[in-house]
Design a protein around this motif. Structure first.
Motif, short mmCIF file in Angstrom:
data_model
loop_
_atom_site.label_atom_id
_atom_site.label_comp_id
_atom_site.label_asym_id
_atom_site.label_seq_id
_atom_site.Cartn_x
_atom_site.Cartn_y
_atom_site.Cartn_z
N LYS A 1 -13.77 54.82 -5.95
CA LYS A 1 -13.44 54.68 -7.33
C LYS A 1 -14.21 53.45 -7.82
CE LYS A 1 -8.36 56.40 -7.24
NZ LYS A 1 -7.20 55.65 -7.60
N ALA A 2 -14.42 52.34 -7.18
CA ALA A 2 -15.42 51.34 -7.88
C ALA A 2 -16.87 52.00 -8.11
CB ALA A 2 -15.62 50.53 -6.66
N ASN A 3 -17.11 52.70 -7.16
CA ASN A 3 -18.49 53.24 -7.56
C ASN A 3 -18.51 54.39 -8.72
OD1 ASN A 3 -20.40 56.29 -6.71
ND2 ASN A 3 -21.47 54.42 -6.07
N TYR A 4 -17.22 54.84 -9.07
CA TYR A 4 -17.25 55.94 -9.97
C TYR A 4 -17.41 55.10 -11.26
CZ TYR A 4 -14.77 58.59 -13.65
OH TYR A 4 -14.38 59.13 -14.93
N TRP A 5 -16.87 53.98 -11.45
CA TRP A 5 -16.69 53.14 -12.53
C TRP A 5 -17.99 52.25 -12.61
CZ3 TRP A 5 -13.85 54.42 -16.29
CH2 TRP A 5 -12.63 54.98 -15.87
N PHE A 6 -18.54 51.88 -11.71
CA PHE A 6 -20.12 51.23 -11.71
C PHE A 6 -21.08 52.41 -12.27
CE2 PHE A 6 -18.84 48.34 -8.18
CZ PHE A 6 -18.40 47.43 -8.81
N MET A 7 -20.97 53.67 -11.91
CA MET A 7 -21.87 54.69 -12.47
C MET A 7 -21.63 54.86 -13.80
SD MET A 7 -23.39 57.12 -10.17
CE MET A 7 -23.60 57.59 -8.53
N LYS A 8 -20.50 54.93 -14.34
CA LYS A 8 -20.32 54.78 -15.65
C LYS A 8 -20.79 53.77 -16.62
CE LYS A 8 -16.53 56.98 -17.46
NZ LYS A 8 -17.21 58.28 -17.75
N ALA A 9 -20.65 52.47 -16.01
CA ALA A 9 -21.07 51.40 -16.67
C ALA A 9 -22.67 51.17 -16.69
CB ALA A 9 -20.58 49.87 -15.94
N ALA A 10 -23.35 51.61 -15.36
CA ALA A 10 -24.78 51.70 -15.30
C ALA A 10 -25.34 52.68 -16.09
CB ALA A 10 -25.09 51.96 -13.86
N ALA A 11 -24.64 53.93 -16.32
CA ALA A 11 -25.32 55.13 -17.15
C ALA A 11 -25.40 54.51 -18.78
CB ALA A 11 -24.31 56.19 -17.17
N GLN A 12 -24.45 53.60 -18.92
CA GLN A 12 -24.67 52.86 -20.48
C GLN A 12 -25.70 51.88 -20.61
OE1 GLN A 12 -21.11 52.70 -22.94
NE2 GLN A 12 -19.97 53.23 -21.08
#
Length: 397
Positions: free
Chosen positions: A112-123
C-alpha cells in the motif's frame, strides 16, 4: 528518505546535532544498510551499538506520532486518506509514509505504501519520487531494482530534493545500479550539503579524508566535519578525524583496514585536546598510557586523564582510579584511587568497574576502613566479571 551508514550513527550525538536537521524515521533502515551487507560488522560492533543507531534515527526523524493522542492520530490519518483519494500529491506521499512505517490507525503495508508513492511520483511530487526510489532500492512492495531506484532519485534530485541528491551520491559512491564514480558521488553530496543535509556534509568530509574523487586533504575534511556540530565544532571535528585514523577506517567499508595511523590520530586528538575537548583529552591519556603513536609515558597519561576527568569524563575518572589502585607506572596511591573511583561509581559506562574496585578497597581496607558489608553491596551493584566470586566469598565467609 535516504541512505545512511553506520558511521553516521557513531559520529553525531543528538545533543550535538545542528538544529533543524530532522529526517524521516525510515532513515533508520538506511543506517543499517552497511551492516546488512557485512554481517561480521554486526558481531564486531555489537547489538548495543546497533540499538544506539536505531535510537539516533528515531531522535532525528521518528516518534512524532507517539506524541499525538490516539483519537487525534486517527482523525489525522482519515484526513490524509481523504485528501490522497482526491489526488493531493502531498497527501498521497504522506499516506505512503504512514503505510511504510505502520502505527496507530494504519497497519504496516509495503504494497500500500508503494501504491501511494507511485501515485505521488506520477504527479511529479519530488518527495514521492524519492520515496518510490527507496522502495525499489530495498524491494519494499516492488522487486529490488537499483536502476529503477536511481531513475526516481534522479527525477526528485532534478527538482532539488536533498534526500534524493544524497541517495544518488550514495549510489554512485558504492556503484548501486550505476558505475562507481566518486566524482559524481561528490557532486550530488555537495548538492545535498548545500541544503544543509548533515550526512552529506559528513560524506564530503570522508571524501577528503580517504581521497574519494578529490585530493586527500585533512584540513578540508575538518571544514566539512565542523559543519556537523552546534558547539565546539572545530574541536569535535579534530576529535572525529583522530578517531578515523585510530580506528583503521573501520567505519567506512570502502577503506576498512587501510588507514590506521596512530601518529595522525594523536596529532588531531592533541589539537582537539588543546582546545579543551574532554573526549580528546581522554584519548591522549590513552595514547600515552599504552604508547599508541607516542612513547609510553604514565605521567603524561595522568596529566591528560586528569584534565578530562575534571570535565566529568567518566572513562577518565575510572582510568585514573585504576592507575592509582593498581600502580600502573606509578606507586600505588589508594587515597587518590578511592577519590576517583567514588566519582566514577556515581555515573557513566564505567560505573560497574569502579564499583568493583571500590568493593576490593573496602574488602581489603585499601585507603578506606575495612568494611565487608559495604564491599558486598558494591560487588552486588557492580555486575562485572569476578564480582560473583567475591559475593560468594563474602556471603559464605
Amino acid at each position: 528518505m535516504d541512505h545512511r551508514l553506520l558511521s553516521d550513527c557513531y559520529l553525531i550525538h543528538p545533543s550535538e546535532a545542528k538544529p533543524g536537521q530532522n529526517s524521516q524515521s525510515s532513515r533508520i533502515v538506511r543506517t543499517m544498510e552497511s551492516l546488512i551487507n557485512g554481517m561480521s560488522k554486526i558481531e564486531k560492533y555489537g547489538v548495543g551499538f546497533i540499538l544506539f543507531c536505531i535510537a539516533l534515527g528515531i531522535f532525528f526523524g521518528g516518534g512524532s506520532s507517539k506524541n499525538i493522542h490516539h483519537s487525534e492520530k486517527t482523525k489525522s490519518i482519515n484526513q490524509i486518506e481523504k485528501a490522497a483519494e482526491q489526488g493531493n500529491a502531498k497527501a498521497e506521499n504522506e499516506l505512503g509514509e504512514d503505510y511504510n512505517l505502520g502505527g496507530e490507525g494504519v497497519p504496516r503495508s509495503n504494497a500500500k505504501a508503494n501504491y501511494w508513492f507511485m501515485k505521488a511520483a506520477a504527479q511529479g511530487y519530488a518527495p514521492g519520487q524519492d520515496s518510490l526510489g527507496d522502495d525499489y532500492c530495498f524491494g519494499w512492495g516492488e522487486p529490488k531494482n537499483y536502476v529503477k531506484a536511481n531513475y526516481w532519485f534522479m527525477k526528485a534530485a532534478e527538482q532539488g530534493n536533498a534526500g534524493a541528491e544524497y541517495n544518488l551520491g550514495y549510489d554512485y559512491q558504492y556503484g548501486h545500479g550505476v558505475p562507481q564514480n566518486y566524482s559524481k558521488a561528490n557532486y550530488w553530496f555537495m548538492k545535498a550539503a548545500a541544503q544543509g543535509d548533515i550526512i552529506a556534509e559528513r560524506q564530503i568530509g570522508d571524501a577528503y579524508v580517504y581521497g574519494y574523487g578529490v585530493p586527500q586533504n585533512d584540513l578540508m575534511a575538518l571544514h566539512w566535519f565542523a559543519k556537523l556540530f552546534k558547539h565546539d565544532a572545530w574541536a569535535k571535528a579534530e576529535y572525529h578525524l583522530g578517531k578515523i585514523y585510530y580506528d583503521d577506517g573501520q567505519y567506512n567499508s570502502l577503506k576498512y583496514g587501510t588507514l590506521q595511523n596512530y601518529s595522525k590520530s594523536d596529532y588531531w586528538w592533541k589539537e582537539s585536546a588543546e582546545l579543551g575537548y574532554a573526549r580528546a583529552e581522554n584519548k591522549m591519556g590513552h595514547a600515552y598510557l599504552y604508547g599508541k603513536g607516542v612513547p609510553q609515558n604514565t605521567t603524561q597519561a595522568i596529566y591528560w586523564y586528569a584534565k578530562s576527568a575534571a570535565q566529568g569524563n567518566e572513562y577518565a575518572e575510572y582510568i585514573l582510579g585504576d592507575i592509582y589502585f593498581k600502580g600502573k607506572g606509578v606507586p600505588k596511591n589508594y587515597a587518590k584511587a578511592d577519590y576517583w573511583l567514588k566519582i566514577a561509581a556515581l555515573h557513566g559506562p564505567a560505573k560497574g568497574l569502579a564499583e568493583y574496585l571500590l568493593g576490593e578497597a573496602y574488602y581489603y581496607g585499601y585507603g578506606v576502613p575495612q568494611d565487608s558489608m559495604t564491599a558486598l553491596q558494591l560487588f552486588r551493584k557492580s555486575g562485572v566479571r569476578g564480582s560473583n566470586h567475591m559475593i560468594k566469598l563474602l556471603e559464605n565467609g
